[in-house]
Scaffold this motif. Structure first.
Motif, PDB file in Angstrom:
ATOM      1  N   TYR A   1       1.162  -1.122   0.098  1.00  0.00           N
ATOM      2  CA  TYR A   1      -0.117   0.092  -0.044  1.00  0.00           C
ATOM      3  C   TYR A   1       0.901   1.159  -0.031  1.00  0.00           C
ATOM      4  CZ  TYR A   1      -4.601   2.058   0.687  1.00  0.00           C
ATOM      5  OH  TYR A   1      -5.656   2.645   0.389  1.00  0.00           O
ATOM      6  N   PRO A   2       1.257   1.806  -1.257  1.00  0.00           N
ATOM      7  CA  PRO A   2       2.220   2.780  -1.274  1.00  0.00           C
ATOM      8  C   PRO A   2       1.608   4.132  -0.703  1.00  0.00           C
ATOM      9  CG  PRO A   2       1.280   2.147  -3.364  1.00  0.00           C
ATOM     10  CD  PRO A   2       0.737   1.278  -2.433  1.00  0.00           C
ATOM     11  N   LYS A   3       2.547   5.012  -0.171  1.00  0.00           N
ATOM     12  CA  LYS A   3       2.155   6.364   0.403  1.00  0.00           C
ATOM     13  C   LYS A   3       1.625   7.272  -0.635  1.00  0.00           C
ATOM     14  CE  LYS A   3       5.030   5.866   4.556  1.00  0.00           C
ATOM     15  NZ  LYS A   3       5.899   6.414   5.306  1.00  0.00           N
ATOM     16  N   THR A   4       0.971   7.985  -0.473  1.00  0.00           N
ATOM     17  CA  THR A   4       0.328   8.799  -1.416  1.00  0.00           C
ATOM     18  C   THR A   4       1.235  10.143  -1.476  1.00  0.00           C
ATOM     19  OG1 THR A   4      -1.132  10.189  -0.279  1.00  0.00           O
ATOM     20  CG2 THR A   4      -2.197   8.125  -1.131  1.00  0.00           C
ATOM     21  N   ASP A   5       1.056  11.036  -2.662  1.00  0.00           N
ATOM     22  CA  ASP A   5       1.756  12.220  -2.575  1.00  0.00           C
ATOM     23  C   ASP A   5       1.718  13.166  -1.161  1.00  0.00           C
ATOM     24  OD1 ASP A   5       3.070  12.095  -5.236  1.00  0.00           O
ATOM     25  OD2 ASP A   5       0.952  12.174  -6.075  1.00  0.00           O
ATOM     26  N   PHE A   6       0.386  13.226  -1.004  1.00  0.00           N
ATOM     27  CA  PHE A   6      -0.098  14.192   0.230  1.00  0.00           C
ATOM     28  C   PHE A   6       0.528  13.472   1.484  1.00  0.00           C
ATOM     29  CE2 PHE A   6      -2.540  18.004  -0.586  1.00  0.00           C
ATOM     30  CZ  PHE A   6      -2.721  17.947  -1.923  1.00  0.00           C
ATOM     31  N   GLN A   7       0.580  12.001   1.715  1.00  0.00           N
ATOM     32  CA  GLN A   7       0.943  11.647   2.621  1.00  0.00           C
ATOM     33  C   GLN A   7       2.386  11.749   2.624  1.00  0.00           C
ATOM     34  OE1 GLN A   7       0.237   7.363   3.485  1.00  0.00           O
ATOM     35  NE2 GLN A   7       1.501   7.391   5.150  1.00  0.00           N
ATOM     36  N   LEU A   8       3.177  11.628   2.121  1.00  0.00           N
ATOM     37  CA  LEU A   8       4.694  11.849   1.921  1.00  0.00           C
ATOM     38  C   LEU A   8       5.086  13.429   2.390  1.00  0.00           C
ATOM     39  CD1 LEU A   8       5.607   9.947  -1.238  1.00  0.00           C
ATOM     40  CD2 LEU A   8       6.151   9.248   0.992  1.00  0.00           C
ATOM     41  N   GLN A   9       4.260  14.233   1.824  1.00  0.00           N
ATOM     42  CA  GLN A   9       4.243  15.633   1.967  1.00  0.00           C
ATOM     43  C   GLN A   9       3.938  15.806   3.381  1.00  0.00           C
ATOM     44  OE1 GLN A   9       2.435  18.081  -1.059  1.00  0.00           O
ATOM     45  NE2 GLN A   9       1.977  19.636   0.595  1.00  0.00           N
ATOM     46  N   TRP A  10       2.900  15.620   3.992  1.00  0.00           N
ATOM     47  CA  TRP A  10       2.694  15.480   5.454  1.00  0.00           C
ATOM     48  C   TRP A  10       3.527  15.106   6.195  1.00  0.00           C
ATOM     49  CZ3 TRP A  10      -3.181  14.831   4.184  1.00  0.00           C
ATOM     50  CH2 TRP A  10      -3.734  15.902   3.490  1.00  0.00           C
ATOM     51  N   GLU A  11       4.002  13.772   6.130  1.00  0.00           N
ATOM     52  CA  GLU A  11       5.058  13.011   7.019  1.00  0.00           C
ATOM     53  C   GLU A  11       6.363  13.804   6.813  1.00  0.00           C
ATOM     54  OE1 GLU A  11       3.163   8.548   7.211  1.00  0.00           O
ATOM     55  OE2 GLU A  11       4.820   8.994   5.899  1.00  0.00           O
ATOM     56  N   ALA A  12       6.601  14.528   5.962  1.00  0.00           N
ATOM     57  CA  ALA A  12       7.862  15.505   5.661  1.00  0.00           C
ATOM     58  C   ALA A  12       7.819  16.504   6.585  1.00  0.00           C
ATOM     59  CB  ALA A  12       8.218  15.666   4.282  1.00  0.00           C
ATOM     60  N   GLU A  13       6.467  17.092   6.964  1.00  0.00           N
ATOM     61  CA  GLU A  13       6.346  18.286   7.899  1.00  0.00           C
ATOM     62  C   GLU A  13       6.049  17.652   9.103  1.00  0.00           C
ATOM     63  OE1 GLU A  13       2.790  20.185   6.140  1.00  0.00           O
ATOM     64  OE2 GLU A  13       3.596  20.593   4.208  1.00  0.00           O
ATOM     65  N   GLY A  14       6.403  16.338   9.376  1.00  0.00           N
ATOM     66  CA  GLY A  14       6.224  15.796  10.953  1.00  0.00           C
ATOM     67  C   GLY A  14       4.826  15.688  11.235  1.00  0.00           C
ATOM     68  N   LYS A  15       3.862  15.750  10.559  1.00  0.00           N
ATOM     69  CA  LYS A  15       2.406  15.162  10.680  1.00  0.00           C
ATOM     70  C   LYS A  15       2.387  13.713  10.830  1.00  0.00           C
ATOM     71  CE  LYS A  15       0.339  19.155   8.508  1.00  0.00           C
ATOM     72  NZ  LYS A  15      -0.311  19.682   7.405  1.00  0.00           N
ATOM     73  N   SER A  16       1.416  13.085  11.694  1.00  0.00           N
ATOM     74  CA  SER A  16       1.301  11.667  11.569  1.00  0.00           C
ATOM     75  C   SER A  16      -0.166  11.425  10.981  1.00  0.00           C
ATOM     76  CB  SER A  16       1.449  11.084  13.102  1.00  0.00           C
ATOM     77  OG  SER A  16       0.628  11.835  13.977  1.00  0.00           O
ATOM     78  N   MET A  17      -0.036  10.085  10.281  1.00  0.00           N
ATOM     79  CA  MET A  17      -1.281   9.686   9.642  1.00  0.00           C
ATOM     80  C   MET A  17      -2.327   8.730  10.357  1.00  0.00           C
ATOM     81  SD  MET A  17      -0.724  11.263   6.853  1.00  0.00           S
ATOM     82  CE  MET A  17      -2.238  10.415   5.808  1.00  0.00           C
ATOM     83  N   HIS A  18      -3.608   8.775  10.081  1.00  0.00           N
ATOM     84  CA  HIS A  18      -4.402   7.929  10.855  1.00  0.00           C
ATOM     85  C   HIS A  18      -4.884   7.140   9.687  1.00  0.00           C
ATOM     86  CE1 HIS A  18      -4.225  10.486  14.422  1.00  0.00           C
ATOM     87  NE2 HIS A  18      -4.332  11.135  13.586  1.00  0.00           N
ATOM     88  N   GLN A  19      -5.188   5.731   9.793  1.00  0.00           N
ATOM     89  CA  GLN A  19      -5.856   5.019   8.603  1.00  0.00           C
ATOM     90  C   GLN A  19      -6.867   4.012   9.119  1.00  0.00           C
ATOM     91  OE1 GLN A  19      -1.997   3.596   7.165  1.00  0.00           O
ATOM     92  NE2 GLN A  19      -2.319   1.354   7.927  1.00  0.00           N
ATOM     93  N   LEU A  20      -7.850   3.529   8.217  1.00  0.00           N
ATOM     94  CA  LEU A  20      -9.013   2.856   8.748  1.00  0.00           C
ATOM     95  C   LEU A  20      -9.131   1.976   7.706  1.00  0.00           C
ATOM     96  CD1 LEU A  20     -11.227   5.736  10.288  1.00  0.00           C
ATOM     97  CD2 LEU A  20     -10.409   3.765  11.489  1.00  0.00           C
ATOM     98  N   ARG A  21      -9.805   0.885   7.721  1.00  0.00           N
ATOM     99  CA  ARG A  21      -9.938  -0.190   6.939  1.00  0.00           C
ATOM    100  C   ARG A  21     -11.335  -0.970   7.279  1.00  0.00           C
ATOM    101  NH1 ARG A  21      -7.172  -5.683   6.584  1.00  0.00           N
ATOM    102  NH2 ARG A  21      -7.952  -6.836   4.744  1.00  0.00           N
ATOM    103  N   TYR A  22     -12.176  -1.078   6.230  1.00  0.00           N
ATOM    104  CA  TYR A  22     -13.663  -1.679   6.454  1.00  0.00           C
ATOM    105  C   TYR A  22     -13.837  -2.540   5.642  1.00  0.00           C
ATOM    106  CZ  TYR A  22     -14.162   1.828  10.133  1.00  0.00           C
ATOM    107  OH  TYR A  22     -13.995   2.783  11.292  1.00  0.00           O
ATOM    108  N   SER A  23     -14.588  -3.677   5.957  1.00  0.00           N
ATOM    109  CA  SER A  23     -14.919  -4.458   4.820  1.00  0.00           C
ATOM    110  C   SER A  23     -16.695  -4.708   4.755  1.00  0.00           C
ATOM    111  CB  SER A  23     -14.133  -6.076   4.997  1.00  0.00           C
ATOM    112  OG  SER A  23     -14.924  -6.647   6.085  1.00  0.00           O
ATOM    113  N   LYS A  24     -17.014  -5.048   3.808  1.00  0.00           N
ATOM    114  CA  LYS A  24     -18.694  -5.312   3.603  1.00  0.00           C
ATOM    115  C   LYS A  24     -18.928  -6.678   3.807  1.00  0.00           C
ATOM    116  CE  LYS A  24     -22.325  -4.752   0.323  1.00  0.00           C
ATOM    117  NZ  LYS A  24     -22.958  -4.439  -0.844  1.00  0.00           N
TER     118      LYS A  24
END
Ligand SMILES: C[S@@+](CC[C@H](N)C(=O)[O-])C[C@H]1O[C@@H](n2cnc3c(N)ncnc32)[C@H](O)[C@@H]1O
Length: 202
Positions: free
Chosen positions: A179-202
């Motif tokens: 699951y590669p990081k997106t452009d925005f994720q890379l940009q935000w992580e470079a700014e020191g922000k942390s990510m939150h992720q959620l996965r759901y199934s039907k």
């Protein structure tokens, strides 16, 4: 009266023959391989990387900005990908009206606009009516993946999903699958922000 001219699509751009009719999903790629949607795909790095990694699956990016649509299409064309296309349209419309019931295998909503001001919260994509459309359009066993850097939008999505109840929360660690990081994720992580992720199934 002069007829409205239709823009010539980019090489890897998908333009439905009728924007007001439900799609026949096989028409997008000319086959019935599993399909994944990336809503608000931006410059498309994630979409392209996924399409390269999973040649047996199809990837459709949805993006409203023409400049970004052109960029994604050029990247897909340059990479010689036949399983990657981009559709210039509004995300909710695509899920609500274009895709038939039980047609989407996995839907990605990555780093969407968080609309932080309270008076703009109603513009957030993840709301009960969107979840109803999403639940209808996803195949049984299909998945919804969400990422944000915005803690309050993350809490909002957790609450909306809990209220909705029809999806089941799944574990999602960095080594669960490719699951590669997106452009925005890379940009935000470079700014020191942390990510939150959620996965759901039907
Ligand atoms: C913050 S960017 C994230 C881009 C990409 N997902 C990433 O993580 O790098 C949000 C993207 O969604 C697009 N977008 C926002 N609202 C949209 C909508 N309603 N329909 C389609 N695209 C939308 C924007 O143009 C932008 O490219």
């Amino acid at each position: 009266m002069e007829a409205t001219k239709r823009r010539t699509p980019e090489a890897c751009e998908f333009m439905p023959s009728d924007y007001f009719d439900q799609l026949k999903v096989e028409e997008i790629f000319g086959n019935d391989a599993p399909i994944e949607l990336d809503l608000g795909c931006g410059d498309g790095s994630f979409l392209i990387a996924m399409a390269k990694q999973y040649p047996e699956r199809n990837f459709l990016g949805v993006e409203r900005l023409l400049g970004r649509v052109k960029k994604v299409s050029r990247k897909a064309e340059k990479a010689g990908l036949t399983n990657c296309k981009v559709l210039r349209l509004e995300s909710k419309y695509v899920v609500e009206y274009l895709f038939p019931a039980e047609s989407i295998d996995r839907l990605h909503l990555l780093c969407p606009d968080p609309w932080p001001k309270a008076r703009h919260h109603r513009r957030r994509l993840v709301q009960q009516d969107f979840l109803e459309c999403l639940h209808k359009a996803i195949k049984p066993g299909g998945e919804f993946c969400f990422k944000t850097d915005h803690p309050e939008y993350y809490e909002w999505v957790c609450e909306e999903m809990d209220t909705f109840k029809k999806f089941t929360k799944q574990e999602w660690n960095d080594d669960t699958f490719f699951y590669p990081k997106t452009d925005f994720q890379l940009q935000w992580e470079a700014e020191g922000k942390s990510m939150h992720q959620l996965r759901y199934s039907k």
